[in-house]
Design a protein around this motif. Structure first.
Motif, PDB file in Angstrom:
ATOM      1  N   ALA A   1      39.503  44.298  47.650  1.00  0.00           N
ATOM      2  CA  ALA A   1      38.039  44.270  47.498  1.00  0.00           C
ATOM      3  C   ALA A   1      37.646  43.781  46.106  1.00  0.00           C
ATOM      4  O   ALA A   1      37.015  44.519  45.338  1.00  0.00           O
ATOM      5  N   PRO A   2      37.984  42.541  45.758  1.00  0.00           N
ATOM      6  CA  PRO A   2      37.708  42.062  44.396  1.00  0.00           C
ATOM      7  C   PRO A   2      36.230  42.106  44.016  1.00  0.00           C
ATOM      8  O   PRO A   2      35.897  42.315  42.844  1.00  0.00           O
ATOM      9  N   GLU A   3      35.353  41.969  44.996  1.00  0.00           N
ATOM     10  CA  GLU A   3      33.921  41.953  44.718  1.00  0.00           C
ATOM     11  C   GLU A   3      33.379  43.320  44.312  1.00  0.00           C
ATOM     12  O   GLU A   3      32.283  43.426  43.758  1.00  0.00           O
TER      13      GLU A   3
ATOM     14  N   PHE B   1      34.755  45.400  42.116  1.00  0.00           N
ATOM     15  CA  PHE B   1      35.225  45.840  40.800  1.00  0.00           C
ATOM     16  C   PHE B   1      34.769  44.904  39.696  1.00  0.00           C
ATOM     17  O   PHE B   1      34.632  43.704  39.902  1.00  0.00           O
ATOM     18  N   GLY B   2      34.613  45.472  38.512  1.00  0.00           N
ATOM     19  CA  GLY B   2      34.246  44.683  37.349  1.00  0.00           C
ATOM     20  C   GLY B   2      35.433  43.970  36.733  1.00  0.00           C
ATOM     21  O   GLY B   2      35.269  43.082  35.904  1.00  0.00           O
ATOM     22  N   SER B   3      36.629  44.348  37.132  1.00  0.00           N
ATOM     23  CA  SER B   3      37.843  43.716  36.635  1.00  0.00           C
ATOM     24  C   SER B   3      38.395  42.802  37.724  1.00  0.00           C
ATOM     25  O   SER B   3      37.763  42.595  38.757  1.00  0.00           O
ATOM     26  N   SER B   4      39.582  42.253  37.480  1.00  0.00           N
ATOM     27  CA  SER B   4      40.182  41.350  38.466  1.00  0.00           C
ATOM     28  C   SER B   4      41.666  41.623  38.620  1.00  0.00           C
ATOM     29  O   SER B   4      42.318  42.164  37.707  1.00  0.00           O
ATOM     30  N   LEU B   5      42.207  41.224  39.738  1.00  0.00           N
ATOM     31  CA  LEU B   5      43.633  41.334  39.994  1.00  0.00           C
ATOM     32  C   LEU B   5      44.415  40.537  38.953  1.00  0.00           C
ATOM     33  O   LEU B   5      45.416  41.017  38.415  1.00  0.00           O
ATOM     34  N   GLU B   6      43.942  39.359  38.639  1.00  0.00           N
ATOM     35  CA  GLU B   6      44.620  38.521  37.647  1.00  0.00           C
ATOM     36  C   GLU B   6      44.699  39.237  36.292  1.00  0.00           C
ATOM     37  O   GLU B   6      45.760  39.277  35.661  1.00  0.00           O
ATOM     38  N   ARG B   7      43.593  39.790  35.863  1.00  0.00           N
ATOM     39  CA  ARG B   7      43.550  40.475  34.567  1.00  0.00           C
ATOM     40  C   ARG B   7      44.499  41.666  34.535  1.00  0.00           C
ATOM     41  O   ARG B   7      45.301  41.830  33.613  1.00  0.00           O
ATOM     42  N   GLU B   8      44.399  42.537  35.543  1.00  0.00           N
ATOM     43  CA  GLU B   8      45.175  43.771  35.510  1.00  0.00           C
ATOM     44  C   GLU B   8      46.643  43.562  35.865  1.00  0.00           C
ATOM     45  O   GLU B   8      47.488  44.356  35.456  1.00  0.00           O
TER      46      GLU B   8
END
Length: 164
Positions: free
Chosen positions: A28-30, A32-39
């Protein structure tokens, strides 16, 4: 853990938090304020530090945390704020979200916070219904989503009995 068990985490539980948090960001990327790539780029030490109890509550539900997660922090000069909430698709509708919210509210009440705040993506009606079931109310405040200014988030608040 069963599908209704919720476990509060500490720094030694960083792998469990990391795994479920990355699953949430992928699903559910939409939301969250963060991203899979970042974390995904976080180091083991970053994950451990994130689970420092002084930084708030991190909890998981279900076997190995596979059912869901919740994160609560205390911004300076404010009450508790739920910043991360997710239930895995296969666990939705089974009470996991209710248990996670109840754990977050209990944690905030233990610390005598006057209220619990959260932001919900404007069109996420299932999440808003879950929060309303637990007594959260819309505040009327909105803000642009941190990763998509074209999407609004709306604030919700649950008043706690701070005097007890």
């Amino acid at each position: 853990m069963t599908d209704t068990d919720v476990r509060r985490l500490g720094p030694d539980d960083w792998r469990a938090w990391r795994d479920v948090r990355l699953a949430a960001l992928a699903d559910a990327p939409e939301a969250f304020g963060s991203s899979l790539e970042r974390e995904s780029a976080y180091t083991d030490d970053d994950w451990r530090a994130w689970l420092d109890p002084a930084k708030g509550l991190k909890a998981i539900a279900g076997p190995g945390g596979a059912a869901g997660l919740i994160g609560v922090w205390t911004p300076p000069d404010r009450a508790a704020e739920i910043y991360s909430m997710w239930v895995a698709p296969q666990w939705r509708g089974r009470g996991v979200g209710d248990r996670l919210i109840a754990e977050a509210v209990a944690w905030a009440a233990e610390r005598r916070h006057p209220h619990v705040d959260l932001w919900v993506v404007g069109d996420n009606d299932p999440a808003a219904r879950l929060y309303r079931r637990h007594g959260f109310r819309d505040t009327g405040e909105t803000q642009p989503h941190p990763r998509d200014a074209g999407v609004l988030e709306r604030a919700m608040r649950l008043e706690l009995n701070a005097g007890q």
